[in-house]
Design a protein around this motif. Structure first.
Motif, PDB file in Angstrom:
ATOM      1  N   VAL A   4      43.446  14.957 -56.608  1.00 33.99           N
ATOM      2  CA  VAL A   4      44.038  14.142 -55.550  1.00 33.99           C
ATOM      3  C   VAL A   4      43.659  14.725 -54.202  1.00 33.99           C
ATOM      4  O   VAL A   4      43.706  15.944 -54.009  1.00 33.99           O
ATOM      5  N   GLY A   5      43.289  13.849 -53.276  1.00 30.54           N
ATOM      6  CA  GLY A   5      42.952  14.254 -51.917  1.00 30.54           C
ATOM      7  C   GLY A   5      43.226  13.105 -50.965  1.00 30.54           C
ATOM      8  O   GLY A   5      43.785  12.075 -51.352  1.00 30.54           O
ATOM      9  N   LYS A   6      42.814  13.275 -49.727  1.00 27.87           N
ATOM     10  CA  LYS A   6      43.016  12.229 -48.726  1.00 27.87           C
ATOM     11  C   LYS A   6      41.871  11.225 -48.772  1.00 27.87           C
ATOM     12  O   LYS A   6      40.726  11.579 -49.033  1.00 27.87           O
ATOM     13  N   LEU A  60      46.620   8.914 -49.916  1.00 34.32           N
ATOM     14  CA  LEU A  60      46.140   9.811 -50.961  1.00 34.32           C
ATOM     15  C   LEU A  60      45.339   9.014 -51.987  1.00 34.32           C
ATOM     16  O   LEU A  60      45.679   7.862 -52.281  1.00 34.32           O
ATOM     17  N   VAL A  61      44.301   9.626 -52.521  1.00 32.63           N
ATOM     18  CA  VAL A  61      43.505   8.986 -53.572  1.00 32.63           C
ATOM     19  C   VAL A  61      43.321   9.958 -54.725  1.00 32.63           C
ATOM     20  O   VAL A  61      43.266  11.170 -54.535  1.00 32.63           O
ATOM     21  N   ALA A  62      43.239   9.385 -55.921  1.00 30.30           N
ATOM     22  CA  ALA A  62      42.941  10.167 -57.119  1.00 30.30           C
ATOM     23  C   ALA A  62      41.502   9.852 -57.522  1.00 30.30           C
ATOM     24  O   ALA A  62      41.088   8.688 -57.510  1.00 30.30           O
ATOM     25  N   ARG A  63      40.771  10.910 -57.852  1.00 35.81           N
ATOM     26  CA  ARG A  63      39.385  10.748 -58.291  1.00 35.81           C
ATOM     27  C   ARG A  63      39.200  11.473 -59.612  1.00 35.81           C
ATOM     28  O   ARG A  63      39.667  12.592 -59.788  1.00 35.81           O
ATOM     29  N   GLY A  70      42.888   5.704 -58.328  1.00 34.92           N
ATOM     30  CA  GLY A  70      44.202   5.292 -57.868  1.00 34.92           C
ATOM     31  C   GLY A  70      44.437   5.733 -56.446  1.00 34.92           C
ATOM     32  O   GLY A  70      43.672   6.519 -55.889  1.00 34.92           O
ATOM     33  N   PHE A  71      45.515   5.205 -55.857  1.00 34.20           N
ATOM     34  CA  PHE A  71      45.852   5.593 -54.484  1.00 34.20           C
ATOM     35  C   PHE A  71      47.349   5.488 -54.252  1.00 34.20           C
ATOM     36  O   PHE A  71      48.064   4.799 -54.984  1.00 34.20           O
ATOM     37  N   LEU A 105      50.112  12.413 -61.026  1.00 35.81           N
ATOM     38  CA  LEU A 105      49.469  13.302 -60.045  1.00 35.81           C
ATOM     39  C   LEU A 105      49.627  12.770 -58.630  1.00 35.81           C
ATOM     40  O   LEU A 105      49.941  13.536 -57.699  1.00 35.81           O
ATOM     41  N   LEU A 106      49.408  11.479 -58.445  1.00 31.88           N
ATOM     42  CA  LEU A 106      49.567  10.888 -57.108  1.00 31.88           C
ATOM     43  C   LEU A 106      51.010  10.973 -56.637  1.00 31.88           C
ATOM     44  O   LEU A 106      51.277  11.295 -55.478  1.00 31.88           O
ATOM     45  N   PHE A 107      51.951  10.687 -57.541  1.00 32.31           N
ATOM     46  CA  PHE A 107      53.364  10.745 -57.173  1.00 32.31           C
ATOM     47  C   PHE A 107      53.748  12.167 -56.768  1.00 32.31           C
ATOM     48  O   PHE A 107      54.413  12.376 -55.745  1.00 32.31           O
TER      49      PHE A 107
END
Length: 169
Positions: A4-6, A60-63, A70-71, A105-107
């Motif tokens: 997860v990052g910006k 935030l985005v998940a890669r 996801g975001f 993870l995003l949460f």
């Protein structure tokens, strides 16, 4: 492995695609088919690019590798009683990645960001009939707090309930 990052401006198109795919898959028996079938990711790209560019909140985005899966858009609460409260304005996972851990993870990253920013609680609004989403938020420790609202959209009326969790510092 998912990280997860910006978000960057280049993520706007994929964020819009994930949002619309999530609506079409997740709300199919909740909202009218005509409304869902009329949704178009291209119309949402400028909205998400503006949020990323304006830095309104934290996007935030998940890669997973190079794929954005996801975001989550975390902002200051828009509610009248939301002083000192963060709000998850949007959290969507590519439907092909549901139940992969990406949402958790995003949460968790949203909670950490809200705590770091000094918020004392976090809320979000969810469709009242969205049992899948409500189950996820409850599993993450959120609870319906009794607030509700109705939002008019072209071709349908959305009934939403608010979920809340207190944040510990």
């Amino acid at each position: 492995m998912t990280e997860v990052g910006k978000a960057t401006l280049a993520d706007g198109k994929r964020i819009a695609e994930i949002q619309i795919a999530g609506w079409k898959e997740g709300y199919r028996r909740i909202l009218p088919d005509d409304f869902l079938d009329g949704l178009n990711p291209e119309s949402r790209v400028p909205v998400w690019e503006r949020f990323i560019r304006d830095k309104k909140g934290v996007m935030l985005v998940a890669r997973s590798g190079s794929e954005l899966t996801g975001f989550c858009h975390l902002i200051s609460s828009r509610d009248e009683d939301g002083n000192g409260v963060a709000e998850i304005a949007a959290i969507y996972i590519d439907p092909d990645r549901w139940r992969s851990g990406c949402g958790k993870l995003l949460f968790a990253a949203a909670v950490a960001s809200a705590v770091q920013q000094g918020f004392t609680a976090m809320t979000l609004w969810v469709l009242a009939e969205n049992s899948r989403g409500r189950g996820f938020y409850e599993a993450m420790g959120m609870r319906a707090d009794g607030a509700g609202k109705t939002v008019e959209r072209p071709g349908c009326t959305l009934h939403e309930v608010r979920y809340r969790m207190e944040l510990s510092r």
